[in-house]
Design an enzyme around this catalytic site. Structure first.
Site, PDB file in Angstrom:
ATOM      1  CB  VAL A  15      -0.454  -5.613   9.057  1.00  0.00           C
ATOM      2  CG1 VAL A  15      -0.950  -5.462   7.440  1.00  0.00           C
ATOM      3  CG2 VAL A  15       0.495  -3.820   8.873  1.00  0.00           C
ATOM      4  CD  GLU A 130      -1.700  -2.066  -4.160  1.00  0.00           C
ATOM      5  OE1 GLU A 130      -2.201  -2.023  -5.499  1.00  0.00           O
ATOM      6  OE2 GLU A 130      -0.603  -0.926  -4.418  1.00  0.00           O
ATOM      7  CG  ASP A 202      11.174  -3.659   3.243  1.00  0.00           C
ATOM      8  OD1 ASP A 202      10.367  -4.183   3.780  1.00  0.00           O
ATOM      9  OD2 ASP A 202      11.347  -2.522   3.421  1.00  0.00           O
ATOM     10  CE  LYS A 206       8.604  -2.472   1.456  1.00  0.00           C
ATOM     11  NZ  LYS A 206       9.298  -1.236   2.431  1.00  0.00           N
TER      12      LYS A 206
HETATM   13  N1  HSE Z   1       9.522  -2.153   7.560  1.00  0.00           N
HETATM   14  C1  HSE Z   1       8.650  -0.816   6.104  1.00  0.00           C
HETATM   15  C2  HSE Z   1       9.330  -0.237   5.992  1.00  0.00           C
HETATM   16  C3  HSE Z   1       7.530  -1.631   6.778  1.00  0.00           C
HETATM   17  O1  HSE Z   1       9.618   0.469   6.886  1.00  0.00           O
HETATM   18  O2  HSE Z   1       8.629   0.938   5.281  1.00  0.00           O
HETATM   19  C4  HSE Z   1       6.345  -1.908   5.575  1.00  0.00           C
HETATM   20  O3  HSE Z   1       6.973  -2.839   4.171  1.00  0.00           O
END
Ligand code: HSE
Length: 426
Positions: A15, A130, A202, A206
């Site tokens: 990234v 973001e 993950d 989020k």
């Molecule tokens: N591991 C995350 C996904 C990457 O698969 O969406 C992006 O946050």
């Protein structure tokens, strides 16, 4: 009037590299359209080879975070290292030195947002993230700056690309979970240790960020109900398809008055719902606001270029903002007084119960549901091992009532176990 803005990048992996590429490839374009000449002055990474591989001159390699913090010419620092430490220490250091930080680090923001924001305020700097949620899709800007007029009622999203890729392969090609995971790993979607993705961490990180912004109150990630995709079987997917559903790992946030639901779990999505068509590694977020009604945001949730796009949009924002933008709620990481984050949400449910194929077993299971106020919408049966598997779709019911039903069903004489419990998007 053009101005020059010097940027540093900490962590030049996928990234960080994508960010560098955009800032250099589109430098002229941004000078023309934004009136700002962005220059990457310093890059911090312990791997010099990686720095060289992006064509970055060695003279730009910083020896430490202190060098970046002390550089008066640098006003914006991009953090693309990932993980909690040393990213947290590094970010706090540069924020306190007055430099705005742009980060893609959802784990760090969801776990330490209050501390980071406090450091930003102390340093008079901005903190932008973001890229932490839904990659290239500008969902955070939409929540903070496009939808302020609305009470957001719900956000329902596919916000993890790895699991969406795996579930899509299982659905469209009949692959088993392990084979689909292996393929996702070979393609670089899933990591060698896939736990954060496949167990829903993950997505929960989020969702914590998105729900906090959408509902204007802290939704700590620890309060989010989380269930991953590792137990999803081929049989569930096949039965779901027959019933008109596609399985997705959904992140769901809802607010009704002072009660908030926040949950991540595999979900049967009706084939007619726009989220059902979101396949492969794509992400999408479906938002409902009291005035705007339904909206859907769709795009790539990961990858160097899409995530780099989100990062650079924050870099531009930080360079242009008259004042930093902070959260518009008391950001102390705690559930606010008067707000309840409930684990006892209501949903429709799919349950697959393995039973001895004997008379009366269906009535016995149905009796348990009735006892716990769980209404049945439909029942079907498929063969399974030595007995049978009865598949129930329920009407909308309370999670606690369904869980109590599961406990009682498993204690009946002629049942083996509840093989699957999958929530159904109504
Ligand atoms: N591991 C995350 C996904 C990457 O698969 O969406 C992006 O946050």
């Amino acid at each position: 009037m053009t101005k020059t803005v010097n940027v540093a990048i900490m962590g030049i992996g996928t990234v960080g590299g994508g960010t560098y590429e955009i800032l250099t490839e589109n430098r002229e374009f941004m000078l023309r359209t934004q009136g700002i000449d962005f220059r990457v002055k310093k890059v911090l990474d312990k791997d010099l080879e990686r720095i060289r591989s992006f064509g970055i001159p060695e003279s730009a390699a910083a020896s430490s975070v202190d060098e970046i913090a002390a550089d008066k010419d640098i006003s914006i620092v991009v953090e693309t290292m990932g993980g909690v430490e040393p990213a947290k220490t590094f970010i706090e250091k540069v924020l306190l030195s007055g430099k705005s930080v742009v980060t893609a680090n959802k784990e760090l923001v969801s776990k330490h947002w209050p501390a980071l924001e406090a450091a930003a305020k102390k340093g008079g700097a901005g903190l932008y993230f973001e890229a932490s949620c839904v990659g290239g899709v500008p969902i955070i800007r939409a929540l903070q700056e496009g939808l302020q007029a609305n009470h957001i009622n719900s956000i329902v999203g596919i916000i993890n690309g790895t699991t969406n890729y795996i579930l899509t392969k299982m659905t469209e090609e009949g692959m088993g979970y392990h084979d689909a995971l292996k393929e996702a790993q070979q393609l670089g979607y899933a990591e060698f240790n896939p736990t954060a993705d496949v167990e829903g961490f993950d997505a929960a990180y989020k969702l914590s960020i998105l729900a906090s912004l959408a509902f204007h109150t802290c939704v700590p990630y620890q309060t989010i109900y989380r269930e991953g995709i590792t137990k999803i079987s081929k049989a569930d997917i096949k039965t779901g398809l027959e019933l008109g559903y596609r399985i997705k790992l959904l992140a769901i946030g809802k607010r009704r008055g002072d009660v908030i639901e926040a949950r991540v779990h595999p979900t049967f999505v009706p084939a007619s719902h726009p989220l059902a068509g979101v396949g492969g590694s794509f992400n999408a977020v479906y938002v409902n606001g009291d005035f705007v009604d339904d909206l859907m945001f769709y795009g790539r949730g990961a990858g160097a270029r899409p995530t780099g796009s989100a990062i650079v949009s924050d870099v531009v924002y930080a360079a242009k903002a008259a004042a930093p933008l902070y959260s518009d709620f008391v950001n102390d990481g705690k559930v606010a007084d008067g707000i309840e984050i409930t684990g006892d949400f209501s949903s429709k449910y799919y349950l697959a119960v393995s039973v001895k194929d004997v008379p009366g077993v269906l009535a016995a299971v149905a009796g348990v549901f009735a006892k716990h106020n769980v209404g049945i919408e439909s029942v079907s049966q498929r063969s399974g091992g030595s007995g049978a598997v009865i598949v129930f779709l329920t009407h909308t019911a309370l999670e606690s009532d369904v869980k109590a039903s599961v406990t009682d069903i498993e204690q009946l004489d002629d049942t083996n176990k509840v093989e699957s419990l999958i929530r159904v998007l109504a």
